[in-house]
Design a protein around this motif. Structure first.
Motif, PDB file in Angstrom:
ATOM      1  N   ASP A 261     -91.986  75.788  -2.336  1.00 12.85           N
ATOM      2  CA  ASP A 261     -90.593  75.954  -2.772  1.00 12.85           C
ATOM      3  C   ASP A 261     -89.637  75.454  -1.703  1.00 12.85           C
ATOM      4  O   ASP A 261     -88.597  74.895  -1.990  1.00 12.85           O
ATOM      5  CB  ASP A 261     -90.299  77.439  -3.038  1.00 12.85           C
ATOM      6  CG  ASP A 261     -91.212  78.002  -4.108  1.00 12.85           C
ATOM      7  OD1 ASP A 261     -91.350  77.337  -5.149  1.00 12.85           O
ATOM      8  OD2 ASP A 261     -91.818  79.065  -3.886  1.00 12.85           O
ATOM      9  N   ARG A 262     -90.017  75.735  -0.449  1.00 14.28           N
ATOM     10  CA  ARG A 262     -89.197  75.240   0.673  1.00 14.28           C
ATOM     11  C   ARG A 262     -90.106  74.621   1.725  1.00 14.28           C
ATOM     12  O   ARG A 262     -91.291  74.957   1.806  1.00 14.28           O
ATOM     13  CB  ARG A 262     -88.401  76.397   1.309  1.00 14.28           C
ATOM     14  CG  ARG A 262     -87.195  76.792   0.478  1.00 14.28           C
ATOM     15  CD  ARG A 262     -86.240  77.638   1.288  1.00 14.28           C
ATOM     16  NE  ARG A 262     -86.860  78.836   1.825  1.00 14.28           N
ATOM     17  CZ  ARG A 262     -86.382  79.508   2.876  1.00 14.28           C
ATOM     18  NH1 ARG A 262     -85.303  79.075   3.509  1.00 14.28           N
ATOM     19  NH2 ARG A 262     -86.972  80.599   3.302  1.00 14.28           N
ATOM     20  N   ILE A 263     -89.503  73.738   2.514  1.00 10.90           N
ATOM     21  CA  ILE A 263     -90.285  73.077   3.564  1.00 10.90           C
ATOM     22  C   ILE A 263     -89.542  73.228   4.893  1.00 10.90           C
ATOM     23  O   ILE A 263     -88.323  73.031   4.950  1.00 10.90           O
ATOM     24  CB  ILE A 263     -90.485  71.569   3.250  1.00 10.90           C
ATOM     25  CG1 ILE A 263     -91.364  71.403   2.009  1.00 10.90           C
ATOM     26  CG2 ILE A 263     -91.084  70.826   4.440  1.00 10.90           C
ATOM     27  CD1 ILE A 263     -91.547  69.979   1.543  1.00 10.90           C
ATOM     28  N   THR A 264     -90.298  73.607   5.918  1.00 10.73           N
ATOM     29  CA  THR A 264     -89.751  73.614   7.274  1.00 10.73           C
ATOM     30  C   THR A 264     -90.507  72.573   8.082  1.00 10.73           C
ATOM     31  O   THR A 264     -91.733  72.496   7.998  1.00 10.73           O
ATOM     32  CB  THR A 264     -89.923  75.005   7.923  1.00 10.73           C
ATOM     33  OG1 THR A 264     -89.019  75.902   7.284  1.00 10.73           O
ATOM     34  CG2 THR A 264     -89.622  74.975   9.422  1.00 10.73           C
ATOM     35  N   ILE A 265     -89.745  71.786   8.831  1.00  8.31           N
ATOM     36  CA  ILE A 265     -90.410  70.760   9.637  1.00  8.31           C
ATOM     37  C   ILE A 265     -90.161  71.040  11.123  1.00  8.31           C
ATOM     38  O   ILE A 265     -89.030  71.286  11.539  1.00  8.31           O
ATOM     39  CB  ILE A 265     -89.911  69.355   9.249  1.00  8.31           C
ATOM     40  CG1 ILE A 265     -90.323  69.074   7.798  1.00  8.31           C
ATOM     41  CG2 ILE A 265     -90.488  68.290  10.182  1.00  8.31           C
ATOM     42  CD1 ILE A 265     -89.753  67.844   7.213  1.00  8.31           C
ATOM     43  N   LEU A 266     -91.253  71.028  11.878  1.00  3.62           N
ATOM     44  CA  LEU A 266     -91.171  71.229  13.330  1.00  3.62           C
ATOM     45  C   LEU A 266     -91.520  69.915  14.017  1.00  3.62           C
ATOM     46  O   LEU A 266     -92.306  69.117  13.499  1.00  3.62           O
ATOM     47  CB  LEU A 266     -92.162  72.299  13.785  1.00  3.62           C
ATOM     48  CG  LEU A 266     -92.058  73.699  13.173  1.00  3.62           C
ATOM     49  CD1 LEU A 266     -93.156  74.592  13.738  1.00  3.62           C
ATOM     50  CD2 LEU A 266     -90.701  74.322  13.450  1.00  3.62           C
ATOM     51  N   ARG A 267     -90.916  69.725  15.193  1.00  2.18           N
ATOM     52  CA  ARG A 267     -91.286  68.559  16.002  1.00  2.18           C
ATOM     53  C   ARG A 267     -91.237  68.967  17.470  1.00  2.18           C
ATOM     54  O   ARG A 267     -90.233  69.515  17.922  1.00  2.18           O
ATOM     55  CB  ARG A 267     -90.339  67.389  15.738  1.00  2.18           C
ATOM     56  CG  ARG A 267     -90.781  66.123  16.446  1.00  2.18           C
ATOM     57  CD  ARG A 267     -89.994  64.906  15.994  1.00  2.18           C
ATOM     58  NE  ARG A 267     -88.617  64.915  16.473  1.00  2.18           N
ATOM     59  CZ  ARG A 267     -87.554  64.788  15.708  1.00  2.18           C
ATOM     60  NH1 ARG A 267     -87.686  64.661  14.401  1.00  2.18           N
ATOM     61  NH2 ARG A 267     -86.338  64.794  16.210  1.00  2.18           N
ATOM     62  N   ASP A 268     -92.299  68.724  18.186  1.00  4.00           N
ATOM     63  CA  ASP A 268     -92.390  69.067  19.613  1.00  4.00           C
ATOM     64  C   ASP A 268     -91.985  70.514  19.873  1.00  4.00           C
ATOM     65  O   ASP A 268     -91.246  70.812  20.813  1.00  4.00           O
ATOM     66  CB  ASP A 268     -91.500  68.127  20.456  1.00  4.00           C
ATOM     67  CG  ASP A 268     -91.915  66.678  20.279  1.00  4.00           C
ATOM     68  OD1 ASP A 268     -93.108  66.448  20.022  1.00  4.00           O
ATOM     69  OD2 ASP A 268     -91.051  65.795  20.370  1.00  4.00           O
ATOM     70  N   GLY A 269     -92.418  71.406  19.006  1.00  5.26           N
ATOM     71  CA  GLY A 269     -92.162  72.832  19.196  1.00  5.26           C
ATOM     72  C   GLY A 269     -90.772  73.282  18.771  1.00  5.26           C
ATOM     73  O   GLY A 269     -90.427  74.450  18.924  1.00  5.26           O
ATOM     74  N   LYS A 270     -89.966  72.356  18.274  1.00  2.67           N
ATOM     75  CA  LYS A 270     -88.596  72.732  17.892  1.00  2.67           C
ATOM     76  C   LYS A 270     -88.405  72.618  16.386  1.00  2.67           C
ATOM     77  O   LYS A 270     -89.047  71.784  15.739  1.00  2.67           O
ATOM     78  CB  LYS A 270     -87.593  71.822  18.605  1.00  2.67           C
ATOM     79  CG  LYS A 270     -87.541  72.075  20.090  1.00  2.67           C
ATOM     80  CD  LYS A 270     -86.615  71.098  20.758  1.00  2.67           C
ATOM     81  CE  LYS A 270     -86.736  71.248  22.262  1.00  2.67           C
ATOM     82  NZ  LYS A 270     -86.531  70.013  22.973  1.00  2.67           N
ATOM     83  N   HIS A 271     -87.481  73.425  15.909  1.00  5.36           N
ATOM     84  CA  HIS A 271     -87.185  73.387  14.483  1.00  5.36           C
ATOM     85  C   HIS A 271     -86.344  72.148  14.188  1.00  5.36           C
ATOM     86  O   HIS A 271     -85.362  71.871  14.861  1.00  5.36           O
ATOM     87  CB  HIS A 271     -86.405  74.666  14.120  1.00  5.36           C
ATOM     88  CG  HIS A 271     -85.983  74.714  12.699  1.00  5.36           C
ATOM     89  ND1 HIS A 271     -84.697  74.466  12.311  1.00  5.36           N
ATOM     90  CD2 HIS A 271     -86.673  74.970  11.571  1.00  5.36           C
ATOM     91  CE1 HIS A 271     -84.616  74.570  10.997  1.00  5.36           C
ATOM     92  NE2 HIS A 271     -85.810  74.885  10.528  1.00  5.36           N
ATOM     93  N   VAL A 272     -86.718  71.398  13.171  1.00  2.00           N
ATOM     94  CA  VAL A 272     -85.944  70.202  12.812  1.00  2.00           C
ATOM     95  C   VAL A 272     -85.120  70.468  11.567  1.00  2.00           C
ATOM     96  O   VAL A 272     -83.908  70.293  11.566  1.00  2.00           O
ATOM     97  CB  VAL A 272     -86.878  68.982  12.584  1.00  2.00           C
ATOM     98  CG1 VAL A 272     -86.070  67.749  12.183  1.00  2.00           C
ATOM     99  CG2 VAL A 272     -87.681  68.687  13.835  1.00  2.00           C
ATOM    100  N   VAL A 273     -85.770  70.908  10.509  1.00  2.00           N
ATOM    101  CA  VAL A 273     -85.029  71.122   9.269  1.00  2.00           C
ATOM    102  C   VAL A 273     -85.795  72.106   8.380  1.00  2.00           C
ATOM    103  O   VAL A 273     -87.023  72.176   8.418  1.00  2.00           O
ATOM    104  CB  VAL A 273     -84.799  69.778   8.539  1.00  2.00           C
ATOM    105  CG1 VAL A 273     -86.103  69.132   8.127  1.00  2.00           C
ATOM    106  CG2 VAL A 273     -83.906  69.934   7.311  1.00  2.00           C
TER     107      VAL A 273
END
Lengths: 383, 497
Positions: free
Chosen positions: B205-217
């Protein structure tokens, strides 16, 4: 240093070698019954099955291209010329069935009549050869006019005539010969003997002299040191060759190998009883054609499930033609698969861009456009 | 919908490095929330903090608006948070039923009763697993099923799935997706970590994207497409889509280097026959359990074929039967395993030591003197060549992300200068950026004239890479396709029917 390898590996190797040695003594039932697979250049298709039929006659036994691109065929006791429309024109008649045919560089015909070779048939100055190196010819299966002027003769077997080839296979005979005859004087020389049924010969500057060893599933090459396998572990039974204009050659394989036949060849008691008690037409052996008689043994190829003939099942007969390059590497192949009719391809001839193949199983001479074939297989422009 | 679980300003430090840094995350009741990111992005660490496996360095976790501290997985289970791990956490020497009820056994335990309950429970989930079977005899897909069933049995309100579908067949995936939908209907919240972006797009239903340990979106799934996800994950536009370009040319076959005839092995490979040619990539597609891996393990000597009626293997026309991998390596065969953590490397050894081990295993005799300088030189060359990203070449392999670990495994094999390179699931558990690099390596090897085999369960990958496509089903190759006329439907039909 082998002794430094881990102990378990040494033990395993020893145990394995011991088991192999035990297996090689007498009973070989546990030994693998493995056969080569149709893949790569030999990937199955339906190109032979979809080919046009030029002419149909149950008596066809060989096919060659003569001078001025004349298409000549051995048909029963005659040699005929086949017109582009598929009409048969008599060229020569003989008292016996013609089993092999070629045209020499000087335009004379050479024919095999089972147990003899007749050179210059119909010219009035015929030379007949029926004995070479104190052994009578028995099964002249193929003739080939080599570029150096010699006539290559395949004498398939010492024991059985051309019609009885299945006896030769099931009798596990390995006494075929490749013979070179000087067509001018009739002098003959045995190039190779002890062959597992010689059923096709070819010679060119690039490849040297090649011979089909049908029961050994290979093509062998003549060299100063003797005969050596050149194309090994073929998935079918190789028969006659034909030159390809751009180098290399066509090789016809009259049937595909099956594990069932290989199994029967290992089972001596079963095989000898089969040979004693059953009509050869119904043996478990390869065949030029199948599906004509309900008494034929089912060899998987006849298995139907839910009304569909299983295309992967091993067939009793098969149609296969392979194009090899001058380095003896397969380029592509044409197939008539199980359930098809154009099986038992045993002779082939190329005229320009057209390929003619003799399907002995259906008695048809097939006409195939090479550019169209390449377009189908490789997506090349057929025009 | 209100959040069941919230994480505010969560940070997890390993020494001086932050695995997760100041991440805010919320999970609604009854939602399926996908967490995506490259390997090393911090997805697993984030979810492990929810499940009590690791403790956050700073930040707070709220469960139904109440701040909580989860000190252990057992405590997480009390809150109703269960995690299905990427690496299986089952006890291999116990049966499926014993594993399901492990830790929840009754005082008077009856094996038959446990088996019956387990059977009923597995059937209710449409999982075809025999509860009396030992776990170590199960395939990867079935182990995953047991893991999922165990989480379900705990009556969890939040279930975290870490790469749940990596080892499942397409049909099993369908079952899994149906299961997730059922969970959702029962108001269970699901966190779903996956590298298969299509799955995340389909199921969440929702997507969370992480990059290098940080929240992106974090956003609703319908607002994402493949491009946006990849861009957010890797932080750069990929020059071309990995799998969207249909192959237009295929390398011609060279010499036949390997021929397998009627092979039988390990009870899985049944009468398998195939050939491999030099100068091209031969792709092997098939469902889990179709005998692909076992076939090539026989070729490399990792397992033996049946002694009786085991078929034959020919390498360069000569029959071979390796009892251990060493002679295979010496003959130029490199098998790059699908299970890198178990079979691929020594995780506590350095990168360069792992690569050097590959080199010395090729030697036909033992070496008494090993030079550190040689190890450094070899390690450095391959780390550069395959662009392994690590702080130093002395770093332990366990510290690397999945993609870089895979590159080390590849380097360890390529250092042996093999002629036949067998990649088994080369991009499993590898992030998108590293996938492209591994594909480049595979293509480069084929261009150099080596014979390359790629075994993959991921259709777009095998179609993109292969010059010849073989489909395996029930222990043997059943179809061969040219990549020019192969479609996903044709391949899948051959693999299933």
């Amino acid at each position: 240093m082998a002794w430094m390898k881990p102990l378990f590996q040494v033990e395993n190797t020893m145990l394995d070698s011991l088991l192999s040695w035990i297996g090689s003594r007498g009973n070989t039932r546990g030994k693998s019954l493995s056969i080569s697979v149709f893949d790569g250049a030999l990937k199955p298709n339906n190109l032979l099955e979809e080919a046009d039929t030029l002419v149909e006659n149950a008596g066809f036994s060989d096919l060659v291209v003569g001078a001025e691109n004349r298409l000549l065929a051995a048909c029963g006791t005659a040699v005929v010329e086949i017109s582009t429309a598929g009409d048969l024109i008599d060229v020569a008649q003989f008292g016996e069935a013609v089993t092999a045919l070629t045209e020499l560089a000087d335009g004379r015909l050479a024919v095999g009549l089972g147990d003899k070779v007749v050179i210059g048939a119909g010219t009035g100055t015929e030379t007949t050869v029926d004995t070479v190196a104190d052994r009578k010819l028995t099964a002249v299966t193929a003739l080939y006019a080599a570029p150096d002027g010699r006539l290559l003769v395949c004498d398939g077997s010492r024991s059985y005539g051309c019609e009885d080839w299945a006896w030769d296979l099931m009798g596990k005979k390995r006494d075929g010969r490749l013979i070179a005859i000087d067509p001018k004087g009739g002098d003959a020389q045995v190039l190779a003997s002890g062959l597992g049924y010689a059923f096709g010969a070819f010679a060119s500057d690039e490849t040297g002299v090649l011979v089909s060893e049908t029961w050994n599933h290979r093509v062998s090459q003549m060299s100063d040191k003797g005969v050596r396998p050149a194309i090994d572990r073929l998935p079918g039974y190789p028969s006659r060759f034909a030159p390809a204009p751009n180098g290399g050659f066509w090789l016809s394989l009259f049937c595909s190998r099956t594990q069932l036949v290989e199994f029967v060849l290992k089972e001596d008691d079963y095989r000898s009883e089969m040979m004693e008690t059953i009509d050869p037409r119904y043996w478990i052996s390869p065949s030029f054609g199948s599906g004509k008689d309900y008494l034929e043994p089912l060899q998987g190829g006849g298995v139907k499930q839910m009304g569909i003939l299983k295309p992967w099942a091993p067939p009793r007969s098969y149609g296969l033609l392979v194009r090899f390059d001058a380095n003896l590497a397969p380029q592509y192949s044409l197939h008539s698969r199980v359930g098809g009719k154009n099986h038992g391809i045993c002779a082939v001839a190329q005229v320009g861009d057209t390929l003619y193949a003799l399907a002995k199983g259906s008695g048809r001479i097939l006409k195939i456009s090479i550019p169209k074939t390449r377009a189908t297989l490789f997506g090349e422009d057929a025009a | 919908m209100k959040p069941i679980l919230e994480m505010r300003g969560i940070t997890k430090m390993y020494g001086k490095a932050a695995a997760v840094e100041d991440v805010n995350f919320d999970l609604m009741t009854g939602e399926v929330h996908a967490i995506l990111g490259e390997n090393g992005a911090g997805k697993s660490t984030l979810t492990k903090m929810m499940a009590g496996v690791v403790q956050p360095t700073s930040g707070s976790i709220l469960f139904e608006d109440i701040p909580i501290s989860i000190k252990s997985p057992a405590e997480a289970v009390k809150f109703g948070i269960a995690m299905v791990f990427q690496e299986t956490s089952l006890v291999p020497s116990m049966t499926v039923a014993q594993n399901l009820f492990l830790g929840n056994e009754k005082f008077f335990n009856r094996i038959r009763g446990v088996n019956i309950s387990a059977q009923q429970f597995m059937q209710s989930l449409s999982f075809d697993v025999d509860p009396t079977q030992m776990v170590d005899s199960l395939g990867a897909a079935k182990k995953q099923m047991v893991e999922i069933a165990r989480a379900m049995l705990l009556d969890a309100r939040v279930i975290v799935f870490d790469e749940p579908t990596a080892t499942l067949t397409p049909e099993e995936k369908r079952h899994f997706f149906d299961l997730v939908k059922t969970l959702k209907d029962h108001n269970v919240s699901v966190i779903f970590i996956s590298h298969a972006l299509e799955e995340a797009l389909e199921i969440s239903d929702r997507i969370t994207i992480l990059r290098d340990g940080k929240h992106v979106v974090t956003d609703k799934t319908e607002k994402f497409d493949r491009d946006r996800i990849i861009q957010a994950m890797v932080g750069r536009e990929l020059t071309q889509e990995l799998y969207d370009n249909k192959k237009s040319t295929a390398r011609p076959a060279g010499e036949r280097i390997l021929s397998i005839q009627n092979l039988r092995a390990a009870g899985v490979v049944k009468n398998n026959s195939l050939s491999v040619f030099k100068g091209q990539v031969t792709g092997i597609f098939g469902l889990v359990g179709s005998g692909r891996t076992e076939t090539f393990k026989v070729v490399s000597g990792a397992i033996k074929r049946n002694y009786r009626n085991g078929g034959e293997v020919f390498l360069r026309g000569k029959p071979v039967r390796y009892l251990v991998p060493a002679p295979g390596v010496q003959d130029g065969i490199a098998y790059i395993t699908e299970d890198r953590k178990i079979e691929g490397f020594f995780e506590t050894m350095s990168i360069k030591a792992n690569i050097f081990l590959g080199l010395i295993s090729k030697a036909t005799s033992a070496r008494f003197w090993l030079k550190n300088s040689e190890m450094d030189r070899v390690g450095e060359t391959w780390i550069k060549s395959l662009q392994v990203r690590a702080v130093t070449q002395n770093a332990e392999v366990i510290e690397l992300s999945g993609g870089n670990q895979q590159k080390v495994v590849i380097a360890k094999s390529l250092v042996q200068e093999p002629e036949l390179v067998i990649f088994d699931e080369p991009t499993r558990g590898v992030d998108v950026g590293a996938i492209a690099e591994i594909h480049d390596i595979i293509n480069r090897l084929a261009d150099e004239g080596k014979a390359v085999v790629v075994i993959s369960s991921y259709l777009p990958e095998v179609m993109q890479l292969s010059d010849r496509l073989l489909v395996a089903r029930q222990g043997k190759i059943v179809e061969e396709f040219s990549p020019l006329d192969a479609t996903e439907e044709k391949l899948m039909y051959a693999a299933v029917h």
